[in-house]
Design a protein around this motif. Structure first.
Motif, PDB file in Angstrom:
ATOM      1  N   UNK A  72      25.160  17.836   1.377  1.00 21.36           N
ATOM      2  CA  UNK A  72      26.447  17.599   0.730  1.00 21.36           C
ATOM      3  C   UNK A  72      27.034  16.246   1.106  1.00 21.36           C
ATOM      4  N   UNK A  73      26.875  15.817   2.353  1.00 16.61           N
ATOM      5  CA  UNK A  73      27.437  14.545   2.810  1.00 16.61           C
ATOM      6  C   UNK A  73      26.387  13.434   2.891  1.00 16.61           C
ATOM      7  N   UNK A  74      25.197  13.692   2.395  1.00 14.85           N
ATOM      8  CA  UNK A  74      24.110  12.704   2.478  1.00 14.85           C
ATOM      9  C   UNK A  74      24.114  11.807   1.244  1.00 14.85           C
ATOM     10  N   UNK A  75      23.887  10.504   1.486  1.00 19.32           N
ATOM     11  CA  UNK A  75      23.855   9.548   0.380  1.00 19.32           C
ATOM     12  C   UNK A  75      22.572   9.720  -0.422  1.00 19.32           C
ATOM     13  N   UNK A  76      22.695   9.620  -1.728  1.00  8.19           N
ATOM     14  CA  UNK A  76      21.516   9.708  -2.584  1.00  8.19           C
ATOM     15  C   UNK A  76      20.867   8.340  -2.710  1.00  8.19           C
ATOM     16  N   UNK A  77      19.783   8.289  -3.438  1.00 11.91           N
ATOM     17  CA  UNK A  77      19.076   7.021  -3.659  1.00 11.91           C
ATOM     18  C   UNK A  77      20.030   6.009  -4.306  1.00 11.91           C
ATOM     19  N   UNK A  78      19.856   4.747  -3.922  1.00  9.90           N
ATOM     20  CA  UNK A  78      20.816   3.707  -4.290  1.00  9.90           C
ATOM     21  C   UNK A  78      21.025   3.628  -5.798  1.00  9.90           C
ATOM     22  N   UNK A  79      19.977   3.657  -6.589  1.00  8.26           N
ATOM     23  CA  UNK A  79      20.130   3.469  -8.036  1.00  8.26           C
ATOM     24  C   UNK A  79      20.831   4.654  -8.693  1.00  8.26           C
ATOM     25  N   UNK A  80      20.839   5.839  -8.011  1.00  4.71           N
ATOM     26  CA  UNK A  80      21.480   7.013  -8.606  1.00  4.71           C
ATOM     27  C   UNK A  80      22.998   6.901  -8.600  1.00  4.71           C
ATOM     28  N   UNK A  81      23.547   5.951  -7.890  1.00  9.38           N
ATOM     29  CA  UNK A  81      25.001   5.780  -7.842  1.00  9.38           C
ATOM     30  C   UNK A  81      25.541   5.083  -9.076  1.00  9.38           C
ATOM     31  N   UNK A 100       5.636   7.752 -18.424  1.00 12.86           N
ATOM     32  CA  UNK A 100       6.473   8.615 -19.270  1.00 12.86           C
ATOM     33  C   UNK A 100       7.943   8.241 -19.188  1.00 12.86           C
ATOM     34  N   UNK A 101       8.265   7.181 -18.468  1.00 17.57           N
ATOM     35  CA  UNK A 101       9.654   6.747 -18.363  1.00 17.57           C
ATOM     36  C   UNK A 101      10.413   7.396 -17.232  1.00 17.57           C
ATOM     37  N   UNK A 102       9.735   8.170 -16.366  1.00 18.19           N
ATOM     38  CA  UNK A 102      10.382   8.772 -15.202  1.00 18.19           C
ATOM     39  C   UNK A 102      10.453   7.766 -14.068  1.00 18.19           C
ATOM     40  N   UNK A 103      11.508   7.863 -13.257  1.00 13.37           N
ATOM     41  CA  UNK A 103      11.662   6.977 -12.118  1.00 13.37           C
ATOM     42  C   UNK A 103      10.587   7.283 -11.086  1.00 13.37           C
ATOM     43  N   UNK A 104       9.923   6.260 -10.610  1.00 15.71           N
ATOM     44  CA  UNK A 104       8.886   6.419  -9.594  1.00 15.71           C
ATOM     45  C   UNK A 104       9.514   6.840  -8.261  1.00 15.71           C
ATOM     46  N   UNK A 105       8.747   7.602  -7.490  1.00 18.95           N
ATOM     47  CA  UNK A 105       9.157   8.032  -6.148  1.00 18.95           C
ATOM     48  C   UNK A 105      10.493   8.771  -6.191  1.00 18.95           C
ATOM     49  N   UNK A 106      10.651   9.674  -7.183  1.00 16.82           N
ATOM     50  CA  UNK A 106      11.907  10.421  -7.319  1.00 16.82           C
ATOM     51  C   UNK A 106      11.782  11.842  -6.790  1.00 16.82           C
ATOM     52  N   UNK A 107      10.746  12.121  -5.962  1.00 18.17           N
ATOM     53  CA  UNK A 107      10.514  13.486  -5.479  1.00 18.17           C
ATOM     54  C   UNK A 107      11.569  13.939  -4.481  1.00 18.17           C
ATOM     55  N   UNK A 108      12.329  12.988  -3.864  1.00 16.52           N
ATOM     56  CA  UNK A 108      13.356  13.388  -2.891  1.00 16.52           C
ATOM     57  C   UNK A 108      14.551  14.052  -3.562  1.00 16.52           C
ATOM     58  N   UNK A 122       0.851  -1.192   0.000  1.00 17.53           N
ATOM     59  CA  UNK A 122       0.000   0.000   0.000  1.00 17.53           C
ATOM     60  C   UNK A 122       0.887   1.243   0.000  1.00 17.53           C
ATOM     61  N   UNK A 123       0.295   2.379  -0.368  1.00 18.30           N
ATOM     62  CA  UNK A 123       1.065   3.605  -0.538  1.00 18.30           C
ATOM     63  C   UNK A 123       1.682   4.098   0.759  1.00 18.30           C
ATOM     64  N   UNK A 124       1.076   3.739   1.909  1.00 18.68           N
ATOM     65  CA  UNK A 124       1.593   4.226   3.191  1.00 18.68           C
ATOM     66  C   UNK A 124       2.899   3.536   3.554  1.00 18.68           C
ATOM     67  N   UNK A 125       3.037   2.273   3.145  1.00 17.27           N
ATOM     68  CA  UNK A 125       4.230   1.522   3.529  1.00 17.27           C
ATOM     69  C   UNK A 125       5.195   1.338   2.362  1.00 17.27           C
ATOM     70  N   UNK A 126       4.952   2.009   1.218  1.00 19.89           N
ATOM     71  CA  UNK A 126       5.762   1.806   0.029  1.00 19.89           C
ATOM     72  C   UNK A 126       7.148   2.410   0.218  1.00 19.89           C
ATOM     73  N   UNK A 127       8.157   1.619   0.044  1.00 21.70           N
ATOM     74  CA  UNK A 127       9.549   2.063   0.114  1.00 21.70           C
ATOM     75  C   UNK A 127      10.280   1.440  -1.065  1.00 21.70           C
ATOM     76  N   UNK A 128      10.175   2.103  -2.230  1.00 14.95           N
ATOM     77  CA  UNK A 128      10.740   1.545  -3.440  1.00 14.95           C
ATOM     78  C   UNK A 128      12.248   1.474  -3.369  1.00 14.95           C
TER      79      UNK A 128
END
Length: 604
Positions: free
Chosen positions: A209-218, A86-94, A59-65
């Protein structure tokens, strides 16, 4: 001659082993890679189906892609994410900015707020909090594709174009975006026109600056493949786009496999599971095998030569022993046996010769046994003829005496008595003939016993009721202990066995004693026991009671009743059922028993 055989076996064995080694090497170098890739692709596709189910079912409340992406990579060494229609990555608002379109920009998008994910731009790794260009309140220019009421930005820049970030995959195909030189303002146009929009940044959602980005962005290559897929998805027709959903790509001499699966997201909209896995482990494994074979081939060749030599000698040696053994067999000397040291044709040949020797020896012994058996059969025939003669002679003598008395007119007042006596003797002869025919039928070897299912306790009770008068006449006690058990047998013939056993017990139980009938249930069978008390059978006679015309008393007095065939018939019936039976002395008397197979209850 012997050396020739060894040499031929050596050459043939060596050539065969080298051929097998070459085939294995060729197969692994040529087909192993294809098999490895096929299995890896198969496993990844199966895992992606599970990933899609896990994504859709959350469900959307517990979704952690992001967590699903990272766990999938850790378990399958495959990069994966979910793209929207449209080919955009889901849950990329962060990792995005929120922009409000100015009213002077475009009538259809004026005052509209759009969220622009920043992962698709070339300098994404430099985008952090505090970036001067992306501060809240800055004006920017957006160049993007329009699909209905949605905008897919692919270039953003400052209002003076001093700083520009672009999606290189879409920017390179900019000439495909413009249906004509002026662009199209028709929202229903089949091609997506290029829009130039002006807006103001109202919110920034960027990592520190020192925070890790989303895993797939690496993984820059993974992001580049996502952008390439988005370009194909937006700019090509469905057939052309479908052709690029999956494929193999090479980057820095490393091959990658791309997977795309169309799904429906939690809101029922079109979405895609996009994944990419490296085929580098496959190439490394192939190179390792090729290097390994360079060393192993030399070792195996030496081993083949040694093994072939000793193997050839090992085959030739037993052939010499076989030759010596067969010479002794021709002289009817069966004392020697060939040692069986191998499980091949030589071993089979040695075993067959040993068996031939044993068979010939056994046939010679069997001839002697057959001579003895023929003598026993002759004695059995004599006993059978003697028994039949004895059994038929007595009733015939009685009938003849009665007829003589009636013919002479002596004791006319006992006429009915003599007629009754003759009638009883005729019935006894008829019973004897019926039993003899029935026994012959069972011994013919052609009789087939038809089996059915029935309650054995019911058959025993019915048999006791039939013989109740005989039991009461001798004032015998009947002790019955039964249980409701279904068996598989011929009901009529088993009833005949039970009646024969109970009749036998009545006949040999002294007046005032008891007859005990019981059942013992085992795992797959039931044991039926009928015991008569008061008398025992001598141990030397216990095995003879099953013979035809045999009675325990030597006099074979007719007052004891029966034809002497009851137990012989019972024996044949039980043998045709394939069950165990027997008789033995107990403390109180003699116990007759037999087993029957229980009905199997189907498992649920």
């Amino acid at each position: 001659m012997k050396k020739g055989i060894v040499f031929k076996l050596f050459v043939l064995t060596t050539a065969l082993c080298i051929l097998i080694l070459a085939t294995i090497f060729f197969g692994q170098t040529v087909f192993f890679k294809q098999y490895y890739v096929h299995q890896k692709v198969k496993n990844v596709k199966a895992s992606l189906e599970t990933f899609a189910q896990n994504y859709v079912n959350q469900d959307n409340h517990s979704l952690d892609i992001g967590r699903l992406e990272q766990e999938f990579y850790r378990e399958h060494n495959t990069w994966v994410t979910v793209l929207d229609e449209f080919g955009n990555v889901k849950e990329s608002s962060d990792d995005s900015i929120e922009v409000t379109i100015n009213e002077v920009s475009h009538d259809n998008f004026a005052a509209k707020t759009i969220i622009i994910p920043l992962y698709s731009f070339s300098d994404f790794e430099e985008i952090r909090q505090g970036n001067e260009f992306l501060r809240k309140g800055n004006d920017i220019v957006i160049q993007g594709l329009r699909k209905g009421t949605e905008v897919i930005p692919y270039i953003i820049s400052t209002d003076n174009f001093a700083v520009t970030w672009e999606n290189n995959r879409l920017a390179k195909k900019e000439h495909e975006l413009l249906p004509n030189e002026k662009g199209s303002e028709d929202l229903n146009n089949t091609k997506f026109p290029t829009l130039f929009l002006f807006g103001t940044i109202t919110k920034t959602m960027l990592p520190a600056k020192n925070e890790a980005t989303r895993f797939i962005y690496t993984n820059h290559l993974f992001l580049d493949r996502i952008k390439a897929f988005q370009a194909d998805l937006l700019l090509k027709n469905e057939e052309e786009a479908a052709a690029t959903l999956e494929g193999t790509y090479e980057e820095n001499d490393i091959k990658y496999k791309q997977f795309v699966t169309a799904i429906k997201d939690q809101e029922g909209k079109d979405a895609y599971i996009f994944a990419m896995t490296s085929l580098q482990p496959v190439d490394e494994a192939i190179r390792m095998i090729q290097d390994y074979y360079l060393y192993i081939i030399v070792f195996v060749l030496v081993l083949i030569l040694l093994a072939s030599f000793y193997f050839s000698k090992g085959i030739a040696s037993p052939l010499l022993r076989i030759n010596q053994m067969t010479k002794k067999i021709t002289e009817l000397d069966f004392s020697e046996k060939l040692p069986i040291t191998t499980k091949d044709e030589i071993g089979d040949l040695s075993r067959n010769i040993n068996e031939l020797s044993d068979t010939l020896n056994s046939y010679i012994q069997k001839l002697q046994q057959d001579i003895e058996k023929e003598k026993q059969l002759e004695n059995t025939r004599k006993e059978f003829i003697s028994g039949v003669s004895h059994e038929l002679k007595t009733p015939l003598s009685v009938i003849q005496s009665c007829l003589s008395i009636l013919k002479d007119g002596v004791a006319n007042h006992k006429r009915d008595y003599y007629f009754s006596a003759m009638e009883n003797e005729v019935k006894r002869m008829d019973l004897l003939i019926v039993d003899m025919l029935e026994l012959a039928k069972y011994e013919s070897g052609t009789y087939k016993m038809k089996l059915d299912t029935f309650r054995i306790d019911t058959v025993i009770e019915q048999s006791c009721e039939k013989l109740y008068n005989d039991i009461a006449h001798k004032q015998l006690s009947l002790n019955v202990s039964l249980a409701p058990i279904e068996v598989v047998a011929n009901k009529l013939r088993i009833e005949q066995v039970i009646v024969n056993f109970i009749n036998n017990a009545i006949r040999y139980t002294p007046e005032g004693n008891s007859i005990n009938i019981s059942m013992t249930e085992e795992q797959e069978s039931v044991k039926v026991c009928i015991e008569n008390t008061g008398v025992h059978i001598p141990s030397v006679q216990i095995e003879k009671i099953w013979d035809r015309f045999y009675r325990g008393e030597v006099s074979r007095h007719r007052a004891s009743g029966g034809t002497g065939l009851g137990l012989a018939i019972s024996k044949k019936i039980l043998e045709l059922h394939g069950v165990s039976y027997g008789a033995n002395n107990t403390v109180d008397g003699v116990l007759f028993f037999f087993f029957l197979e229980k009905r199997k209850i189907p498992s649920k």
